[in-house]
Design a protein around this motif. Structure first.
Motif, short mmCIF file in Angstrom:
data_model
loop_
_atom_site.label_atom_id
_atom_site.label_comp_id
_atom_site.label_asym_id
_atom_site.label_seq_id
_atom_site.Cartn_x
_atom_site.Cartn_y
_atom_site.Cartn_z
N GLY A 1 0.82 -1.21 0.00
CA GLY A 1 0.00 0.00 0.00
C GLY A 1 0.85 1.26 0.00
O GLY A 1 0.59 2.21 -0.73
N PHE A 2 1.90 1.24 0.83
CA PHE A 2 2.73 2.44 0.94
C PHE A 2 3.47 2.72 -0.35
O PHE A 2 3.40 3.83 -0.90
CB PHE A 2 3.71 2.26 2.10
N HIS A 3 4.16 1.70 -0.85
CA HIS A 3 4.95 1.93 -2.05
C HIS A 3 4.06 2.19 -3.25
O HIS A 3 4.35 3.06 -4.09
CB HIS A 3 5.88 0.75 -2.32
N GLY A 4 2.96 1.42 -3.33
CA GLY A 4 2.01 1.67 -4.41
C GLY A 4 1.43 3.08 -4.34
O GLY A 4 1.28 3.76 -5.36
N GLY A 5 1.12 3.51 -3.10
CA GLY A 5 0.60 4.85 -2.92
C GLY A 5 1.59 5.91 -3.38
O GLY A 5 1.22 6.90 -4.03
N LEU A 6 2.86 5.71 -3.05
CA LEU A 6 3.87 6.69 -3.48
C LEU A 6 3.97 6.73 -4.99
O LEU A 6 4.07 7.80 -5.60
CB LEU A 6 5.23 6.34 -2.87
N LEU A 7 3.94 5.54 -5.63
CA LEU A 7 3.99 5.53 -7.09
C LEU A 7 2.76 6.22 -7.68
O LEU A 7 2.85 6.94 -8.68
CB LEU A 7 4.08 4.09 -7.60
N ALA A 8 1.60 6.00 -7.03
CA ALA A 8 0.38 6.66 -7.53
C ALA A 8 0.50 8.17 -7.40
O ALA A 8 0.07 8.91 -8.29
CB ALA A 8 -0.84 6.15 -6.75
N ILE A 9 1.09 8.62 -6.31
CA ILE A 9 1.26 10.07 -6.15
C ILE A 9 2.16 10.62 -7.24
O ILE A 9 1.90 11.67 -7.83
CB ILE A 9 1.84 10.39 -4.75
N ILE A 10 3.24 9.87 -7.53
CA ILE A 10 4.13 10.33 -8.60
C ILE A 10 3.38 10.38 -9.93
O ILE A 10 3.52 11.32 -10.71
CB ILE A 10 5.37 9.41 -8.69
N ALA A 11 2.54 9.35 -10.18
CA ALA A 11 1.77 9.35 -11.43
C ALA A 11 0.82 10.53 -11.48
O ALA A 11 0.66 11.19 -12.52
CB ALA A 11 1.00 8.04 -11.56
N ILE A 12 0.17 10.85 -10.36
CA ILE A 12 -0.74 12.01 -10.33
C ILE A 12 0.04 13.28 -10.63
O ILE A 12 -0.43 14.15 -11.36
CB ILE A 12 -1.42 12.11 -8.94
N TYR A 13 1.25 13.39 -10.06
CA TYR A 13 2.03 14.60 -10.31
C TYR A 13 2.43 14.70 -11.77
O TYR A 13 2.43 15.78 -12.36
CB TYR A 13 3.28 14.62 -9.42
N VAL A 14 2.81 13.57 -12.39
CA VAL A 14 3.17 13.61 -13.81
C VAL A 14 1.97 14.06 -14.63
O VAL A 14 2.08 14.90 -15.53
CB VAL A 14 3.67 12.22 -14.28
N ASN A 15 0.80 13.54 -14.28
CA ASN A 15 -0.42 13.97 -14.96
C ASN A 15 -0.65 15.46 -14.79
O ASN A 15 -1.05 16.17 -15.71
CB ASN A 15 -1.63 13.23 -14.37
N PHE A 16 -0.41 15.93 -13.59
CA PHE A 16 -0.59 17.36 -13.31
C PHE A 16 0.35 18.19 -14.16
O PHE A 16 -0.03 19.23 -14.71
CB PHE A 16 -0.33 17.60 -11.82
N PHE A 17 1.60 17.70 -14.30
CA PHE A 17 2.55 18.44 -15.13
C PHE A 17 2.09 18.44 -16.58
O PHE A 17 2.29 19.41 -17.30
CB PHE A 17 3.93 17.80 -15.01
N LEU A 18 1.45 17.34 -17.02
CA LEU A 18 1.03 17.26 -18.41
C LEU A 18 -0.24 18.04 -18.70
O LEU A 18 -0.71 18.05 -19.82
CB LEU A 18 0.82 15.80 -18.82
#
Lengths: 134, 224
Positions: free
Chosen positions: B171-188
């Motif tokens: 959950g923790f590591h997956g959550g961190l990866l999801a946050i990174i994915a959300i940020y990449v989306n935000f940048f795009l």
């Protein structure tokens, strides 16, 4: 107990060095610092130090680029540079708080708590940086 | 007729109600000269003196150049009368004059009805950017230290051998990866509202899993 032994050990060697060659030269001090660092620093702190060095180099490169080509998208430069600076600061905090020599100062903050703070602060930092980078 | 220094005296007295011979002063009394050829109007305001007699003072020598533009020819003279008490303004044709102005000029072309010179809008020039090559080089240069970091970490012996495959860990590591994915989306280009909404949910999950995971690690360390 560990701390006092270390400082006593260092003092004796230092006195030996001074008495044998007079004032220690810069090369001697630097090489001694390097040796001490390699032997005495725990592996975890070295990992964090490598990370800090990486952050600093990235910041320097960004700054050089800005000096070369000018500041046109100034918000982008600022956000990138401040991202490196803030990451460096957070890394230093993590290092200070996870140093076993400092447990007396940080009584209530375990290493895990320091790491959790580090992660959380980074999440907030990157959100703000990505918003500002434009 | 040539009028040089002639005062035009007009008595406006025909509009009273009582007996038709009483003289009144009205608000607006104008004398209009209209050039019959070019239809250009020249107006003069008639002032009333104390005896309620209206006059316009026309010194034709100066007025010829100033008001008439030195354009001679046939002019029709109208008297325009208006007042708050009148239901409608009146235009009374008074006379038709032939003005002979010495050094008469041709009527100036009416510029107001012709097209003005065209204006082309100058859009803002974009700022000077460095050539693509330099930017690409520096992008690579900035990403290079990351490789150096990985190499140094490998040399230092950093490893993930202590990782435990538990629910909170995933959950923790997956959550961190999801946050990174959300940020990449935000940048795009996703806007901030959607980002924060997604982030809120993922952050709660990540926080809970992280807290559980880290406490278990701390407890295991203490027990050792």
């Amino acid at each position: 107990a560990v701390v006092s032994t270390q400082s006593g050990h260092y003092g004796r060697e230092f006195r030996d060095m001074v008495s044998s060659v007079g004032a220690p030269s810069l090369v001697d001090v630097v090489s001694r610092l390097y040796n001490e660092y390699n032997t005495k620093t725990p592996q975890k702190l070295k990992i964090i130090d490598a990370y800090l060095g990486y952050i600093m180099i990235t910041g320097v490169i960004q700054f050089v680029y800005c000096c070369l080509v000018g500041t046109f998208p100034f918000n982008s430069f600022l956000s990138g540079f401040i991202s490196t600076v803030a990451s460096f600061v957070l890394g230093v905090c993590l290092r200070i708080q996870s140093n076993p020599q400092n447990t007396a100062v940080f009584k209530d903050i375990t290493v895990e708590r320091a790491f959790a703070d580090f992660i959380f602060a980074h999440c907030v930092l990157h959100l703000v940086v990505l918003n500002f980078i434009g | 007729k040539q009028w040089y220094q002639r005062r035009v005296a007009i008595t406006a007295g025909d509009f009273s109600l009582a007996d038709g011979a009483e003289e009144v002063t009205l608000h607006q009394v104008f004398v209009r000269f209209t050039n019959t050829k070019t239809k250009q109007n020249v107006f003069f305001i008639a002032q009333a003196d104390l005896k309620k007699k209206y006059t316009i003072d026309l010194n034709f020598r100066s007025a010829a150049a100033k008001s008439f533009g030195s354009v001679g020819g046939q002019y029709s003279v109208d008297l325009i009368v208006g007042d708050a008490t009148l239901p409608q303004a009146m235009v009374i044709d008074v006379a038709t004059l032939n003005l002979e102005i010495p050094d008469s000029k041709e009527p100036a072309a009416d510029l107001s009805k012709q097209a003005k010179p065209e204006i082309t809008h100058l859009f803002r020039q974009p700022e000077k950017r460095p050539p693509q090559a330099i930017s690409a080089v520096f992008t690579g240069l900035v990403l290079l230290p990351a490789l150096v970091l990985l190499i140094m970490w490998a040399k230092l012996g950093a490893n993930i051998s202590n990782i435990q495959i538990s629910l909170s860990s995933i959950g923790f590591h997956g959550g961190l990866l999801a946050i990174i994915a959300i940020y990449v989306n935000f940048f795009l280009g996703v806007n901030m509202f959607t980002t924060v909404k997604c982030l809120a949910g993922v952050a709660v999950v990540t926080f809970l899993c992280g807290q559980r995971l880290l406490s278990s690690i701390a407890a295991a360390k203490k027990a050792k």
